[in-house]
Scaffold this active site. Structure first.
Site, PDB file in Angstrom:
ATOM      1  N   GLU A  91       0.825  -1.197   0.000  1.00  0.00           N
ATOM      2  CA  GLU A  91       0.000   0.000   0.000  1.00  0.00           C
ATOM      3  C   GLU A  91       0.866   1.257   0.000  1.00  0.00           C
ATOM      4  O   GLU A  91       1.924   1.294   0.635  1.00  0.00           O
ATOM      5  CB  GLU A  91      -0.893   0.037   1.243  1.00  0.00           C
ATOM      6  CG  GLU A  91      -1.922  -1.074   1.308  1.00  0.00           C
ATOM      7  CD  GLU A  91      -2.730  -1.023   2.598  1.00  0.00           C
ATOM      8  OE1 GLU A  91      -3.647  -1.837   2.726  1.00  0.00           O
ATOM      9  OE2 GLU A  91      -2.444  -0.182   3.469  1.00  0.00           O
ATOM     10  N   CYS A 104       2.788   8.479   2.192  1.00  0.00           N
ATOM     11  CA  CYS A 104       3.066   7.468   3.206  1.00  0.00           C
ATOM     12  C   CYS A 104       3.532   6.203   2.495  1.00  0.00           C
ATOM     13  O   CYS A 104       2.788   5.644   1.674  1.00  0.00           O
ATOM     14  CB  CYS A 104       1.817   7.187   4.037  1.00  0.00           C
ATOM     15  SG  CYS A 104       2.076   5.952   5.337  1.00  0.00           S
ATOM     16  N   CYS A 111       4.048  -7.501   8.071  1.00  0.00           N
ATOM     17  CA  CYS A 111       4.740  -7.012   9.261  1.00  0.00           C
ATOM     18  C   CYS A 111       4.716  -8.106  10.315  1.00  0.00           C
ATOM     19  O   CYS A 111       3.732  -8.828  10.448  1.00  0.00           O
ATOM     20  CB  CYS A 111       4.045  -5.752   9.786  1.00  0.00           C
ATOM     21  SG  CYS A 111       4.819  -5.006  11.224  1.00  0.00           S
ATOM     22  N   CYS A 115       1.174  -5.760  16.350  1.00  0.00           N
ATOM     23  CA  CYS A 115       0.275  -4.882  17.105  1.00  0.00           C
ATOM     24  C   CYS A 115      -1.162  -5.388  16.971  1.00  0.00           C
ATOM     25  O   CYS A 115      -1.647  -5.625  15.855  1.00  0.00           O
ATOM     26  CB  CYS A 115       0.381  -3.445  16.608  1.00  0.00           C
ATOM     27  SG  CYS A 115       2.021  -2.726  16.818  1.00  0.00           S
ATOM     28  N   CYS A 118      -3.818  -3.503  14.608  1.00  0.00           N
ATOM     29  CA  CYS A 118      -3.366  -3.090  13.281  1.00  0.00           C
ATOM     30  C   CYS A 118      -3.611  -4.174  12.241  1.00  0.00           C
ATOM     31  O   CYS A 118      -3.338  -5.349  12.485  1.00  0.00           O
ATOM     32  CB  CYS A 118      -1.869  -2.740  13.339  1.00  0.00           C
ATOM     33  SG  CYS A 118      -1.168  -2.195  11.770  1.00  0.00           S
ATOM     34  N   CYS A 335      -3.989   1.271   8.235  1.00  0.00           N
ATOM     35  CA  CYS A 335      -2.790   0.762   7.583  1.00  0.00           C
ATOM     36  C   CYS A 335      -2.882  -0.753   7.403  1.00  0.00           C
ATOM     37  O   CYS A 335      -3.149  -1.482   8.353  1.00  0.00           O
ATOM     38  CB  CYS A 335      -1.567   1.124   8.426  1.00  0.00           C
ATOM     39  SG  CYS A 335      -0.016   0.651   7.668  1.00  0.00           S
TER      40      CYS A 335
END
Length: 348
Positions: A91, A104, A111, A115, A118, A335
């Site tokens: 993204e 961004c 990832c 978290c 997220c 995100c």
């Protein structure tokens, strides 16, 4: 697979052309074609000899980002899902502000930080991006802005992934972005955000750049932060805070604490009081972020009254604090959310 031309700094391009028997200034011409004229083929580099253009084509490839999805918000935010050469997807977001256009960028496919609020961590980490694959996101955004006579004025490294777990490629990307003969993005117009990879916070402090540092903190203590951010078990809260004291002392620069407010979890007055006690003597700014709803995560947004109460408590302690302006709320703004939707369809 041929290396990406965007992976090379100006100095490395000069070294490469010299090895080909060409004068070093040819490397500068190539760099100019890439970042000032922004061409997407070697054949367009018309002030280079045909044999040199052929050598470039034989040795390098361009990062071609295939547009899979493009979503445009009513507030002017544009979110892209780009396909990479290996069928992974990333993204990139262009945000329009009154001071210019911010982009961004993503530094990893997926990832592993984990978290719990997220969408980026859904599916885990697939691989790191090369510096050139990060560069390509900015070049693509600038090409989109070129017909409007506008430019990318700032960069936030806050997309999918943990930049400090891809440290070397992230730093190389930054060196390419700030070069005065390229896109020439001002260092103070770039912010890199980390979840607290302690060894690389120290490394970043020793780089002595003017690039801004943001820390995703999201909790005022070790126990709660470990529940929200499993990375805290590797790099405990107190170690993160200690590394930030070193950063401030070494650089004299203010840091930004990113604090995602989650309804009933980390947004109560006692959390604000505890956070204030930890950071009140630090050169810092707190950016409060009402958490975006992610269906897979089940968290709820903090109420408007509680957001303002949290802000008041910090401000009363003399802490510089703002509430992040929401952008792209109507286009899968969280995100990693767009990529997660794409993965649900069976893609990578």
């Amino acid at each position: 697979m041929k290396p990406f031309i965007y992976d090379y700094t100006l100095e490395e391009l000069k070294e490469w052309v010299v090895l080909q028997g060409e004068p070093a200034f040819r490397g500068g011409q190539i760099f100019d074609w890439l970042y000032v004229k922004r061409v997407f083929s070697f054949e367009e580099m018309t002030n280079l000899s045909k044999p040199l253009r052929q050598k470039l084509d034989e040795h390098f490839s361009f990062v071609m980002l295939k547009e899979i999805t493009k979503l445009e918000s009513q507030d002017g935010t544009v979110k892209f899902l780009f396909g990479l050469h290996d069928d992974h997807a990333i993204e990139t977001v262009i945000m329009k502000h009154n001071y210019g256009n911010s982009i961004c960028v993503t530094t990893q496919v997926g990832c592993r930080v984990g978290c719990t609020f997220c969408a980026s961590t859904l599916g885990g980490l697939k691989r790191n991006l090369t510096a050139g694959e990060i560069v390509a996101q900015v070049v693509q955004a600038q090409k989109i802005l070129d017909p409007r006579g506008e430019r990318v004025s700032s960069i936030v490294i806050m997309g999918t992934g943990e930049p400090f777990e891809n440290y070397d490629e992230t730093m190389k990307f930054l060196r390419i972005m700030i070069h005065e003969k390229g896109l020439n993005i001002g260092q103070r117009h770039i912010t890199v955000s980390t979840s607290g990879i302690v060894p690389n916070i120290y490394r970043f402090a020793d780089e002595e750049t003017q690039i801004n540092l943001a820390i995703s903190i999201h909790a005022p203590n070790d126990a709660l932060r470990s529940k929200l951010m499993p990375v805290n078990r590797r790099f405990p809260f107190n170690d993160v805070i200690e590394s930030l004291h070193y950063y401030i002392a070494k650089t004299g620069r203010r840091i930004t604490f990113e604090y995602a407010l989650i309804g009933g979890v980390n947004d109560q007055p006692e959390h604000a009081e505890e956070l204030a006690s930890v950071i009140k003597d630090m050169l810092c700014h707190v950016n409060l972020i009402p958490v975006n709803y992610v269906p897979e995560r089940k968290y709820v947004r903090t109420s408007r009254n509680d957001i303002f109460q949290f802000q008041r408590i910090l401000a009363d302690q003399g802490i510089n604090v703002t509430i992040r302006r929401e952008q792209g709320h109507d286009i899968a703004a969280a995100c990693g959310q767009l990529r997660a939707q794409h993965m649900e369809s069976g893609a990578r």
